[in-house]
Design a protein around this motif. Structure first.
Motif, PDB file in Angstrom:
ATOM      1  N   LEU A 285       0.832  -1.211   0.000  1.00 45.76           N
ATOM      2  CA  LEU A 285       0.000   0.000   0.000  1.00 45.76           C
ATOM      3  C   LEU A 285       0.866   1.260   0.000  1.00 45.76           C
ATOM      4  CD1 LEU A 285      -2.829  -1.171   2.416  1.00 45.76           C
ATOM      5  CD2 LEU A 285      -2.934  -0.921  -0.078  1.00 45.76           C
ATOM      6  N   GLU A 286       1.974   1.180   0.692  1.00 45.52           N
ATOM      7  CA  GLU A 286       2.851   2.355   0.715  1.00 45.52           C
ATOM      8  C   GLU A 286       3.502   2.579  -0.659  1.00 45.52           C
ATOM      9  OE1 GLU A 286       5.294   2.593   4.235  1.00 45.52           O
ATOM     10  OE2 GLU A 286       6.728   3.852   3.149  1.00 45.52           O
TER      11      GLU A 286
ATOM     12  N   SER B 116       8.402  10.056  -0.750  1.00 40.48           N
ATOM     13  CA  SER B 116       8.103   9.362   0.504  1.00 40.48           C
ATOM     14  C   SER B 116       6.772   9.878   1.032  1.00 40.48           C
ATOM     15  CB  SER B 116       9.211   9.595   1.531  1.00 40.48           C
ATOM     16  OG  SER B 116       9.210  10.964   1.891  1.00 40.48           O
ATOM     17  N   LEU B 117       6.160   9.083   1.885  1.00 45.26           N
ATOM     18  CA  LEU B 117       4.804   9.407   2.324  1.00 45.26           C
ATOM     19  C   LEU B 117       4.574   8.695   3.653  1.00 45.26           C
ATOM     20  CD1 LEU B 117       2.130  10.527   0.698  1.00 45.26           C
ATOM     21  CD2 LEU B 117       1.565   8.130   0.620  1.00 45.26           C
TER      22      LEU B 117
ATOM     23  N   VAL C 251      -6.703   3.269   6.608  1.00 47.04           N
ATOM     24  CA  VAL C 251      -5.415   3.897   6.346  1.00 47.04           C
ATOM     25  C   VAL C 251      -5.593   5.375   6.036  1.00 47.04           C
ATOM     26  CG1 VAL C 251      -3.368   3.863   4.872  1.00 47.04           C
ATOM     27  CG2 VAL C 251      -4.518   1.734   5.426  1.00 47.04           C
ATOM     28  N   ASP C 252      -4.800   6.193   6.723  1.00 47.31           N
ATOM     29  CA  ASP C 252      -4.759   7.631   6.439  1.00 47.31           C
ATOM     30  C   ASP C 252      -3.394   7.942   5.830  1.00 47.31           C
ATOM     31  OD1 ASP C 252      -7.137   7.772   7.882  1.00 47.31           O
ATOM     32  OD2 ASP C 252      -6.078   8.191   9.762  1.00 47.31           O
ATOM     33  N   ILE C 253      -3.368   8.929   4.940  1.00 45.77           N
ATOM     34  CA  ILE C 253      -2.056   9.373   4.460  1.00 45.77           C
ATOM     35  C   ILE C 253      -1.821  10.811   4.901  1.00 45.77           C
ATOM     36  CG2 ILE C 253      -1.752   7.802   2.524  1.00 45.77           C
ATOM     37  CD1 ILE C 253      -2.817   9.945   0.699  1.00 45.77           C
ATOM     38  N   GLN C 254      -0.528  11.068   5.110  1.00 43.96           N
ATOM     39  CA  GLN C 254      -0.116  12.393   5.565  1.00 43.96           C
ATOM     40  C   GLN C 254      -0.338  13.407   4.447  1.00 43.96           C
ATOM     41  OE1 GLN C 254       4.045  12.713   5.488  1.00 43.96           O
ATOM     42  NE2 GLN C 254       4.170  14.482   6.851  1.00 43.96           N
TER      43      GLN C 254
ATOM     44  N   GLY D 167       2.622  13.801   1.195  1.00 40.49           N
ATOM     45  CA  GLY D 167       4.029  13.596   1.536  1.00 40.49           C
ATOM     46  C   GLY D 167       4.584  14.711   2.414  1.00 40.49           C
ATOM     47  N   GLU D 168       3.744  15.641   2.871  1.00 41.84           N
ATOM     48  CA  GLU D 168       4.193  16.715   3.757  1.00 41.84           C
ATOM     49  C   GLU D 168       2.996  17.162   4.592  1.00 41.84           C
ATOM     50  OE1 GLU D 168       4.472  20.566   1.259  1.00 41.84           O
ATOM     51  OE2 GLU D 168       4.876  18.976  -0.172  1.00 41.84           O
TER      52      GLU D 168
END
Ligand code: DAH
Length: 360
Positions: free
Chosen positions: A234-235, A246-247, A265-268, A279-280
């Motif tokens: 998933l990444e 990157s994340l 799943v949460d992403i940044q 990614g930020e």
């Protein structure tokens, strides 16, 4: 002035004034052709006395040669002029922009684009694409996925039901792509590595929900797969899809009947500006649900959960398309507005590939 002098003058003027090669050819035939005037005069030489011929011969030959010469010279001038005119008429300004043909003007819908991008990423990771029917049985949509009869999770799906058939069976418009997990496990033996893009349906409509939407399901089944593998897959997908080096991802416990354990799943991301950046930043955005395939689901398709294990996930394609390409209202996806498509659509010949760039 002799007759021939007058004739010569007349012909040279006519030749000079000939507008095109056809007019010139007409003069040539009329004067020098088999039945032409000059040819006739030359035929008369035979009947002359030697003295007359001595004088008339060179005179007529001279006339013929000069007329012939003038015609030849004029022909060259006219040919030159014809080429000049053609060059003018066919003149091309190669610096003008090329007008796109129909194939170049068409646009690929962002959903199709994102499905192509997803297929490129998972294809590269060794996954195959699987598909199933939009009209599903209750069994595949719910029962085989470990939704007990009467369980509230069934209601959570806001299902569209079809009229019961002659056997009283009520088919549904599939509420998720998960039934294709079951269909695939029934049809083929592990190892299984598939992704399932497709249409799904729920009774829901606002700026971020439409009654028809798209999901991407993933399934891996073999004897060794585990949560660490799932997190890595998933990444890798999220980094490739959002095109960032990157994340950070956050896995939260959740519940789905067909996975145990289940995770969300949460992403940044950074939502401080006018657009979301991945990614930020200090925000988190939920993008998918996942988990280890529930033993009951494996048993249901005849796989021994003590031998086989797998992981699965599901995410909204429309949602990740909106996030990646900054499209605020999901309903516009399905309005068929050409202006919207021209703005958000993709060029048909730019196929997304990992080496060529997904969204370039
Ligand atoms: N089918 C779920 C839904 O529509 C999404 C999902 C969650 C799919 C977890 C999965 C999974 O395969 O493991 O909300």
């Amino acid at each position: 002035m002799s007759d021939t002098d007058a004739l010569e003058k007349e012909l040279l003027t006519a030749i000079d004034q000939a507008e095109d090669e056809a007019a010139l050819e007409a003069i040539r035939i009329a004067e020098l052709g088999k039945k032409g005037r000059i040819s006739d005069m030359m035929k008369g030489l035979g009947k002359m006395s030697p003295e007359e011929r001595k004088e008339a011969g060179p005179r007529l030959n001279g006339l013929r040669d000069r007329v012939q010469g003038a015609i030849g010279a004029k022909r060259e001038v006219l040919a030159e002029k014809a080429i000049e005119a053609r060059l003018q008429a066919e003149r091309l300004d190669v610096t003008l922009p090329v007008r796109a043909g129909p194939a170049g003007r068409g646009r690929i819908h962002p959903i199709s684009q994102v499905i192509d991008e997803i297929s490129a990423i998972f294809g590269d990771l060794g996954f195959q694409i699987a598909e199933g029917p939009d009209i599903e049985t209750d069994y595949y949509n719910f029962t085989a996925l470990n939704f007990p009869e009467g369980h509230p999770a069934r209601e959570m799906h806001d299902t569209f039901f079809l009229q019961p058939d002659e056997n009283g069976e009520r088919k549904v418009l599939r509420t998720h792509t998960s039934p294709v997990q079951v269909r695939t496990m029934e049809a083929q033996q592990p190892p299984i590595r598939i992704v399932i893009p497709g249409k799904t349906y729920r009774q829901d409509s606002d700026a971020t929900h439409t009654p028809m939407f798209h999901q991407l399901e993933g399934l891996v089944v073999d004897t060794t797969s585990n949560i660490a593998n799932m997190k890595w897959v998933l990444e890798e997908f999220c980094k490739a899809f959002f095109e960032v080096p990157s994340l950070n991802m956050r896995f939260r416990p959740s519940f789905f009947p067909f996975t145990e354990p289940s995770l969300e799943v949460d992403i940044q991301c950074d939502r401080s500006g006018s657009e979301v950046r991945f990614g930020e930043g200090n925000d988190w955005m939920e993008i998918l649900g996942c988990g280890m395939v529930h033993p009951n689901v494996l048993r249901g398709v005849g796989l021994d959960p003590d031998v086989y294990q797998g992981f699965a996930w599901g995410m909204g394609i429309d949602r990740i398309a909106m996030l990646k390409y900054g499209m605020p209202d999901l309903r516009a996806f399905f309005d068929a507005d050409v202006r919207w498509l021209e703005h958000y659509g993709f060029r048909p010949l730019d196929m997304p590939t990992l080496f060529g760039g997904l969204s370039q």
